[in-house]
Each structure stands twice: as C-alpha cells, then as structure tokens.
Scaffold this motif. Sequence first.
Motif, PDB file in Angstrom:
ATOM      1  N   GLU A  95       0.835  -1.207   0.000  1.00 18.33           N
ATOM      2  CA  GLU A  95       0.000   0.000   0.000  1.00 18.33           C
ATOM      3  C   GLU A  95       0.873   1.262   0.000  1.00 18.33           C
ATOM      4  O   GLU A  95       0.604   2.216  -0.734  1.00 18.33           O
ATOM      5  N   ILE A  96       1.908   1.263   0.808  1.00 16.69           N
ATOM      6  CA  ILE A  96       2.818   2.419   0.861  1.00 16.69           C
ATOM      7  C   ILE A  96       3.528   2.596  -0.476  1.00 16.69           C
ATOM      8  O   ILE A  96       3.668   3.722  -0.965  1.00 16.69           O
ATOM      9  N   ASP A  97       3.980   1.490  -1.087  1.00 12.90           N
ATOM     10  CA  ASP A  97       4.629   1.574  -2.398  1.00 12.90           C
ATOM     11  C   ASP A  97       3.690   2.188  -3.430  1.00 12.90           C
ATOM     12  O   ASP A  97       4.103   3.025  -4.236  1.00 12.90           O
ATOM     13  N   TRP A  98       2.416   1.779  -3.402  1.00  6.98           N
ATOM     14  CA  TRP A  98       1.433   2.329  -4.335  1.00  6.98           C
ATOM     15  C   TRP A  98       1.259   3.826  -4.104  1.00  6.98           C
ATOM     16  O   TRP A  98       1.234   4.617  -5.042  1.00  6.98           O
ATOM     17  N   ARG A  99       1.156   4.215  -2.817  1.00 10.31           N
ATOM     18  CA  ARG A  99       0.999   5.640  -2.490  1.00 10.31           C
ATOM     19  C   ARG A  99       2.234   6.437  -2.885  1.00 10.31           C
ATOM     20  O   ARG A  99       2.118   7.572  -3.368  1.00 10.31           O
ATOM     21  N   LEU A 100       3.420   5.852  -2.696  1.00  9.31           N
ATOM     22  CA  LEU A 100       4.650   6.534  -3.107  1.00  9.31           C
ATOM     23  C   LEU A 100       4.684   6.748  -4.615  1.00  9.31           C
ATOM     24  O   LEU A 100       5.068   7.823  -5.093  1.00  9.31           O
ATOM     25  N   ALA A 101       4.284   5.733  -5.376  1.00  9.83           N
ATOM     26  CA  ALA A 101       4.255   5.860  -6.838  1.00  9.83           C
ATOM     27  C   ALA A 101       3.261   6.942  -7.254  1.00  9.83           C
ATOM     28  O   ALA A 101       3.550   7.753  -8.158  1.00  9.83           O
ATOM     29  N   GLU A 102       2.106   6.966  -6.602  1.00 11.76           N
ATOM     30  CA  GLU A 102       1.103   7.984  -6.915  1.00 11.76           C
ATOM     31  C   GLU A 102       1.638   9.384  -6.584  1.00 11.76           C
ATOM     32  O   GLU A 102       1.484  10.322  -7.378  1.00 11.76           O
ATOM     33  N   LEU A 103       2.279   9.522  -5.435  1.00 13.78           N
ATOM     34  CA  LEU A 103       2.853  10.813  -5.053  1.00 13.78           C
ATOM     35  C   LEU A 103       3.973  11.229  -6.004  1.00 13.78           C
ATOM     36  O   LEU A 103       4.092  12.410  -6.350  1.00 13.78           O
ATOM     37  N   GLN A 104       4.784  10.276  -6.449  1.00  7.48           N
ATOM     38  CA  GLN A 104       5.859  10.593  -7.389  1.00  7.48           C
ATOM     39  C   GLN A 104       5.283  11.077  -8.714  1.00  7.48           C
ATOM     40  O   GLN A 104       5.781  12.040  -9.302  1.00  7.48           O
ATOM     41  N   ALA A 105       4.201  10.433  -9.178  1.00 11.09           N
ATOM     42  CA  ALA A 105       3.551  10.866 -10.420  1.00 11.09           C
ATOM     43  C   ALA A 105       2.978  12.270 -10.268  1.00 11.09           C
ATOM     44  O   ALA A 105       3.104  13.110 -11.177  1.00 11.09           O
ATOM     45  N   LEU A 106       2.363  12.552  -9.124  1.00 12.89           N
ATOM     46  CA  LEU A 106       1.845  13.900  -8.871  1.00 12.89           C
ATOM     47  C   LEU A 106       2.972  14.921  -8.831  1.00 12.89           C
ATOM     48  O   LEU A 106       2.867  16.010  -9.403  1.00 12.89           O
ATOM     49  N   ARG A 107       4.064  14.558  -8.174  1.00 13.87           N
ATOM     50  CA  ARG A 107       5.209  15.459  -8.103  1.00 13.87           C
ATOM     51  C   ARG A 107       5.769  15.740  -9.492  1.00 13.87           C
ATOM     52  O   ARG A 107       6.070  16.883  -9.833  1.00 13.87           O
ATOM     53  N   ASP A 108       5.909  14.684 -10.296  1.00  9.36           N
ATOM     54  CA  ASP A 108       6.437  14.853 -11.646  1.00  9.36           C
ATOM     55  C   ASP A 108       5.548  15.771 -12.474  1.00  9.36           C
ATOM     56  O   ASP A 108       6.044  16.644 -13.205  1.00  9.36           O
TER      57      ASP A 108
END
Length: 139
Positions: A95-108
Amino acid sequence: MGADMYKISDAAKRADLTVKTVRYYADIGLVKPAGRSGSGYRLYAEPDIAKLGFVGRARRYSFSIEQCRELLSLYEDDQRPSAEVKRITLEKIDEIDWRLAELQALRDELQHLAGSCQGNSRPDCPIINKLAFDKGDER
C-alpha cells in the motif's frame, strides 16, 4: 481506585496518545477500559495501557484501524503465527509503495507544470489552466 488503575488522562499520557484518541479507541471497541470508577470515569489497567501504546505505534506506521484490530488480536495471542503478522506488514508495504508511486507521479506532473510556467507578471499560467480546465482523473 486501585494503584494499578488509571483514569483516561493518565492512561493516555502513559500510552503517548491524546485523551480523545483513547476515548475513540474505547468507543469503537478497539481497546476498552478495564472498568469505571464510582463516578463513571473510564479506568485503564497496565495491560490496557500496553495495548493503547501498541495501537498508537501501529497507527504511526500507518496501519488502518481494521489492520490495528487484527494486529492487536495477534498481539494478544501467545500462539500467534508470525506469518500472519508478516502478511499484514507486507500488505502495508504494498500500500505504501502504491501511495509513493502515486505521489511521485503527482510530483512529476507538478514539476512539469512549474517548469512550463513563466512565473512573470503576465497572466497566462499553465498551472492555472491545468487546474481550471483539465478533465483528467479526479482525486
């Protein structure tokens, strides 16, 4: 009140939680007080305070209330299979990995928008345009 029983304020302090949080955990049946005083105060014993601390630490690791309920039942079970604890933890990591990927996409995406904005005195702004007119996925 016995020496080993604590009012909610003392129990909260000992468990490093707020009174509101301890009351909430009692109200949802996660960690119930050992009893009540003659005047109706919730009273907590040492084992209750240990459970409160356990749940508080689990919440700091971002475990949901339901995951905390499951972990707490395993904590209370001396015969628990550690595989169950590991399974819950691995699910949390996913779940944390998924949230990190989502946050990275938002940041990008925000980085791209910030890079395309001139940031000058002119009113044209791709950031505002994206927020005002984008029909992409809504969060």
